[in-house]
Design a protein around this motif. Structure first.
Motif, short mmCIF file in Angstrom:
data_model
loop_
_atom_site.label_atom_id
_atom_site.label_comp_id
_atom_site.label_asym_id
_atom_site.label_seq_id
_atom_site.Cartn_x
_atom_site.Cartn_y
_atom_site.Cartn_z
N HIS A 89 -6.24 -9.74 -1.42
CA HIS A 89 -6.35 -9.11 -0.11
C HIS A 89 -5.87 -10.06 0.99
CE1 HIS A 89 -9.67 -6.11 -1.56
NE2 HIS A 89 -8.60 -6.12 -2.32
N THR A 90 -6.22 -11.33 0.85
CA THR A 90 -5.77 -12.30 1.84
C THR A 90 -4.26 -12.49 1.77
OG1 THR A 90 -7.90 -13.44 1.74
CG2 THR A 90 -6.05 -14.67 2.67
N LEU A 91 -3.69 -12.46 0.56
CA LEU A 91 -2.24 -12.57 0.45
C LEU A 91 -1.54 -11.40 1.14
CD1 LEU A 91 -1.63 -13.78 -3.23
CD2 LEU A 91 -1.87 -15.13 -1.14
N ILE A 92 -2.11 -10.21 1.03
CA ILE A 92 -1.55 -9.06 1.73
C ILE A 92 -1.54 -9.32 3.24
CG2 ILE A 92 -1.99 -6.66 2.39
CD1 ILE A 92 -2.81 -6.10 -0.44
N ASP A 93 -2.69 -9.78 3.76
CA ASP A 93 -2.76 -10.06 5.20
C ASP A 93 -1.79 -11.16 5.60
OD1 ASP A 93 -4.70 -8.14 5.77
OD2 ASP A 93 -6.35 -9.49 5.25
N ASP A 145 7.44 -6.28 -1.57
CA ASP A 145 7.87 -5.30 -0.58
C ASP A 145 7.41 -5.68 0.82
OD1 ASP A 145 9.08 -3.80 -2.52
OD2 ASP A 145 7.48 -2.31 -2.67
N LEU A 146 6.25 -6.32 0.92
CA LEU A 146 5.73 -6.68 2.23
C LEU A 146 6.52 -7.81 2.88
CD1 LEU A 146 1.87 -6.59 1.60
CD2 LEU A 146 3.17 -5.12 3.14
N TRP A 147 6.81 -8.86 2.11
CA TRP A 147 7.48 -10.05 2.66
C TRP A 147 7.93 -10.91 1.48
CZ3 TRP A 147 9.78 -11.54 6.87
CH2 TRP A 147 9.95 -12.89 7.17
N PRO A 148 9.20 -10.86 1.12
CA PRO A 148 9.67 -11.52 -0.12
C PRO A 148 9.81 -13.02 0.01
CG PRO A 148 11.49 -10.46 1.00
CD PRO A 148 10.26 -10.09 1.79
N VAL A 200 -4.80 -4.21 -17.10
CA VAL A 200 -4.64 -5.49 -16.41
C VAL A 200 -3.17 -5.76 -16.13
CG1 VAL A 200 -4.91 -7.99 -16.65
CG2 VAL A 200 -6.77 -6.46 -17.34
N GLU A 201 -2.30 -5.53 -17.11
CA GLU A 201 -0.87 -5.75 -16.90
C GLU A 201 -0.31 -4.79 -15.86
OE1 GLU A 201 1.87 -6.30 -19.94
OE2 GLU A 201 1.00 -8.25 -20.45
N ARG A 202 -0.73 -3.55 -15.93
CA ARG A 202 -0.23 -2.54 -14.98
C ARG A 202 -0.62 -2.90 -13.54
NH1 ARG A 202 -1.88 1.34 -17.66
NH2 ARG A 202 -3.89 1.68 -16.67
N GLU A 203 -1.87 -3.31 -13.35
CA GLU A 203 -2.32 -3.66 -12.00
C GLU A 203 -1.64 -4.94 -11.51
OE1 GLU A 203 -4.51 -3.59 -8.39
OE2 GLU A 203 -3.79 -2.10 -9.83
N THR A 204 -1.44 -5.89 -12.39
CA THR A 204 -0.75 -7.13 -12.01
C THR A 204 0.68 -6.84 -11.57
OG1 THR A 204 -2.10 -8.45 -13.52
CG2 THR A 204 0.01 -9.39 -12.83
N ARG A 205 1.35 -5.99 -12.32
CA ARG A 205 2.73 -5.62 -11.97
C ARG A 205 2.77 -4.88 -10.62
NH1 ARG A 205 3.71 -3.55 -16.42
NH2 ARG A 205 4.78 -5.30 -17.42
N ARG A 206 1.82 -4.00 -10.39
CA ARG A 206 1.77 -3.26 -9.13
C ARG A 206 1.57 -4.21 -7.95
NH1 ARG A 206 -1.35 -1.45 -5.27
NH2 ARG A 206 -3.04 -2.77 -6.04
N ARG A 207 0.70 -5.19 -8.12
CA ARG A 207 0.43 -6.13 -7.04
C ARG A 207 1.64 -7.00 -6.74
NH1 ARG A 207 -5.88 -7.94 -7.07
NH2 ARG A 207 -6.75 -5.88 -7.51
N ARG A 208 2.34 -7.43 -7.76
CA ARG A 208 3.55 -8.23 -7.53
C ARG A 208 4.56 -7.46 -6.68
NH1 ARG A 208 5.05 -10.87 -13.44
NH2 ARG A 208 3.15 -12.13 -13.71
N LEU A 221 4.00 -4.94 -4.63
CA LEU A 221 3.50 -4.73 -3.28
C LEU A 221 3.75 -5.96 -2.41
CD1 LEU A 221 1.96 -3.24 -1.09
CD2 LEU A 221 -0.18 -3.95 -2.17
N LEU A 222 3.46 -7.14 -2.93
CA LEU A 222 3.69 -8.36 -2.15
C LEU A 222 5.18 -8.56 -1.87
CD1 LEU A 222 1.19 -10.91 -3.74
CD2 LEU A 222 0.98 -9.70 -1.56
#
Length: 254
Positions: free
Chosen positions: A199-203, A146-149, A133-141, A143-144
């Motif tokens: 997924h919506t946050l990514i979009d 990198d997309l748009w800070p 859970v921590e690893r996936e949460t960190r990865r998602r943070r 990614l977001l």
């Protein structure tokens, strides 16, 4: 080694604790130190993911709640009654779990407390480790970022801009744009579409980076605008990327 996102979660996992870890942004449920469910007001639950997409009729979900909720066996009832297969339930459950956990473990989610012995009404489906859970949460943070800070766009109502010379949008991004009315937040849009909130946050961040959506707070005119980093193509469709990771997680526990 990176610092733990939630030291309390790590400690509870080491203690093999059972109960509910509560924060302002939602709750993580643990059994024997493993995360079995997560829920957050910012994230559509299993019920929304199943019913909004038409996979399960609303009356079928309500029947499961009525007949198995008190026994905390809603998930098992859905499978035993033939409404869902084991695989469908597991994938939907894991998607909702990681989605909600992302918000529960957010830095601004407030103080953490634990209610020993609390059990969720869905019942056991597919536990995951606190490390996962921590690893996936960190990865998602990351990614977001990198997309748009500009994290402000994640929580505020989003509004469509009449972009000039902006890149074309994908069908799934168009569905988000059609609901960006200046009133709905990304969380509200997720519920209407029956999609995980992340997924919506990514979009939304991709659309903001491309100039299709206005960010809540304009960039400082004296400073440079945020420049989105290039994201590998594997992340182009978050549904495909998530399904691959969920598949790997399932296979790892077989």
């Amino acid at each position: 080694m990176s610092a733990a996102i939630s030291p309390m979660l790590v400690r509870l996992a080491s203690e093999r604790a059972t109960g509910a870890l509560l924060r302002d942004a939602g709750t993580l449920y643990l059994v024997d130190g493993r995360v079995v469910h997560a829920e957050s007001p910012a994230s559509p639950g299993v019920d929304v993911l199943l019913t909004a997409t038409g996979r399960l009729p609303a009356d079928g979900w309500q029947e499961a709640l009525d007949r198995a909720g008190a026994r905390r066996q809603v998930g098992r009832f859905l499978v035993d009654s033939g409404r869902l297969s084991d695989g469908e339930l597991e994938i939907c459950h894991l998607g909702a779990l990681f989605d909600a956990a992302f918000f529960v473990l957010a830095p601004a989610s407030g103080p953490t407390r634990f209610r020993y012995g609390a059990v969720h009404w869905l019942g056991p489906v597919r536990p995951v480790t606190a490390d996962a859970v921590e690893r996936e949460t960190r990865r998602r943070r990351k990614l977001l970022e990198d997309l748009w800070p500009s994290p402000e766009v994640d929580r505020a109502p989003v509004v469509r801009r009449q972009a000039v010379r902006s890149p074309p949008v994908t069908p799934r991004q168009r569905a988000v744009l059609e609901l960006a009315d200046g009133v709905r937040t990304p969380a509200a849009i997720s519920r209407l579409l029956g999609r995980p909130a992340f997924h919506t946050l990514i979009d939304v961040r991709r659309l903001a980076a491309a100039g299709h959506i206005a960010t809540p707070r304009a960039p400082d005119p004296t400073g440079p605008s945020p420049a989105p980093a290039r994201v590998p193509d594997v992340c182009a469709d978050p549904d495909i990327a998530l399904l691959r990771r969920l598949r790997d997680a399932l296979e790892a526990h077989l």
